[in-house]
Structures are given as C-alpha cells and as structure tokens.
Write an enzyme that holds these catalytic residues in place. Sequence first.
Site, short mmCIF file in Angstrom:
data_model
loop_
_atom_site.label_atom_id
_atom_site.label_comp_id
_atom_site.label_asym_id
_atom_site.label_seq_id
_atom_site.Cartn_x
_atom_site.Cartn_y
_atom_site.Cartn_z
N HIS A 109 0.86 -1.50 0.63
CA HIS A 109 0.17 0.22 0.21
C HIS A 109 1.03 1.29 -0.30
O HIS A 109 1.74 1.47 0.39
CB HIS A 109 -0.59 -0.08 1.49
CG HIS A 109 0.28 -0.42 2.66
ND1 HIS A 109 -0.23 -1.58 2.73
CD2 HIS A 109 -0.24 0.42 3.52
CE1 HIS A 109 0.38 -1.54 3.80
NE2 HIS A 109 0.40 -0.23 4.72
N HIS A 111 0.62 5.00 1.23
CA HIS A 111 0.35 5.41 1.64
C HIS A 111 0.36 7.47 0.93
O HIS A 111 1.77 7.76 0.82
CB HIS A 111 0.85 6.46 3.25
CG HIS A 111 1.20 4.93 4.40
ND1 HIS A 111 0.27 5.26 5.52
CD2 HIS A 111 1.94 3.34 4.27
CE1 HIS A 111 0.04 3.76 5.88
NE2 HIS A 111 1.33 3.20 5.20
P1 AMP Z 1 1.78 -0.12 7.36
O1 AMP Z 1 2.49 0.52 8.76
O2 AMP Z 1 2.49 1.05 6.59
O3 AMP Z 1 1.91 -1.52 7.12
O4 AMP Z 1 0.47 0.70 7.41
C1 AMP Z 1 -1.01 0.00 7.79
C2 AMP Z 1 -2.46 1.21 7.84
O5 AMP Z 1 -3.08 0.23 7.48
C3 AMP Z 1 -2.17 1.73 8.98
O6 AMP Z 1 -1.97 3.26 8.79
C4 AMP Z 1 -3.80 1.20 9.25
O7 AMP Z 1 -4.32 2.88 10.23
C5 AMP Z 1 -3.99 1.37 8.00
N1 AMP Z 1 -5.52 0.36 8.37
C6 AMP Z 1 -5.06 -1.07 8.80
N2 AMP Z 1 -6.67 -1.76 8.98
C7 AMP Z 1 -7.36 -0.76 8.04
C8 AMP Z 1 -8.67 -1.35 8.05
N3 AMP Z 1 -9.31 -1.83 8.14
N4 AMP Z 1 -9.09 -0.17 7.51
C9 AMP Z 1 -8.50 1.83 6.79
N5 AMP Z 1 -7.11 1.26 7.30
C10 AMP Z 1 -6.18 0.58 8.11
#
Ligand code: AMP
Length: 123
Positions: A109, A111
């Site tokens: 993903h 950001h």
């Molecule tokens: P990372 O730490 O770079 O893997 O980012 C994962 C991101 O996914 C974090 O910013 C979380 O807040 C976000 N996240 C996790 N679960 C969900 C969800 N169900 N819907 C939207 N965002 C999510």
Amino acid sequence: MSVMESTPVRHDCPFCQIVDGRLPATRIFESETVLAFEDIHPVAPVHVLVIPRAHISDPSALDETTAPLMGEMFLVARRVAEQKGIAASGYRLVMNTGRDGGQSVFHMHLHVLGGRMMAWPPG
Ligand code: AMP
Ligand code: ZN
C-alpha cells in the site's frame, strides 16, 4: 496469466477483505486494478491508502507482470491528491516495506499523506 490470476485474494488479509467488500472502508477511488480508501487511523488531515486489488505482500514481491501496478498506484495517488486539494501544497507518498520499514499490513500500500507540513527524517 493475468495479474489477478497470478495473485489471488487472501482471505485472511484485511486489505483483500476491503477489496472484496467483506470489510468496510471509505472508498475514494477505484479502477479495475487499484483501490484508494481512507486510512482508519489517520496521522495527517489527509491520509489515504492506495492498494492493488491483487494481493501482493510488498514491493519485493513484484515481478514483470505485476510491476506496472506500481505506476498505476502513483497515478491514483496524484488523482487522490488533486481530489483532496493537496496537490499544490504538496504531500508525502510512503510505502513502508518489511519489519524495519514499519509495515504492519502485508498487502502492498502507498500512503498519501498531506494537509500539514511533514517532518524529515521520519521516525
Ligand atoms: P503500514 O504500517 O505501512 O503497513 O500501514 C498500514 C496502515 O493501514 C495503517 O496506517 C493503518 O491505520 C491502516 N489500516 C489498517 N487496517 C485498516 C482498515 N481496516 N481500514 C483502513 N485502514 C487500515
Ligand atoms: Zn491482501
């Protein structure tokens, strides 16, 4: 083999669950291959995640077939920035990769962070 065939949905992956609608999310944009939705725990006034629909754990798992998805993700990120009104002021694109990179969800993903001044270096 198509991208979707080579990387099937993982039923235990939260972002695959968002892709197939089992987990709710506020969707910002969707195309045939890419989805953008609001981060559930925003760390900036604008915090959107851009993901491939196909399950790819992180950029190191890309191959010649799936690598073009990365370009599509950046195009969608630009579109999100324009839609959110941060294209002119600037924004940060981050892809945390692996444990030390701070990755917590192992479905690749991007950001899209903006709406405030970002600090450097990151923590
Ligand atoms: P990372 O730490 O770079 O893997 O980012 C994962 C991101 O996914 C974090 O910013 C979380 O807040 C976000 N996240 C996790 N679960 C969900 C969800 N169900 N819907 C939207 N965002 C999510
Ligand atoms: Zn997934």
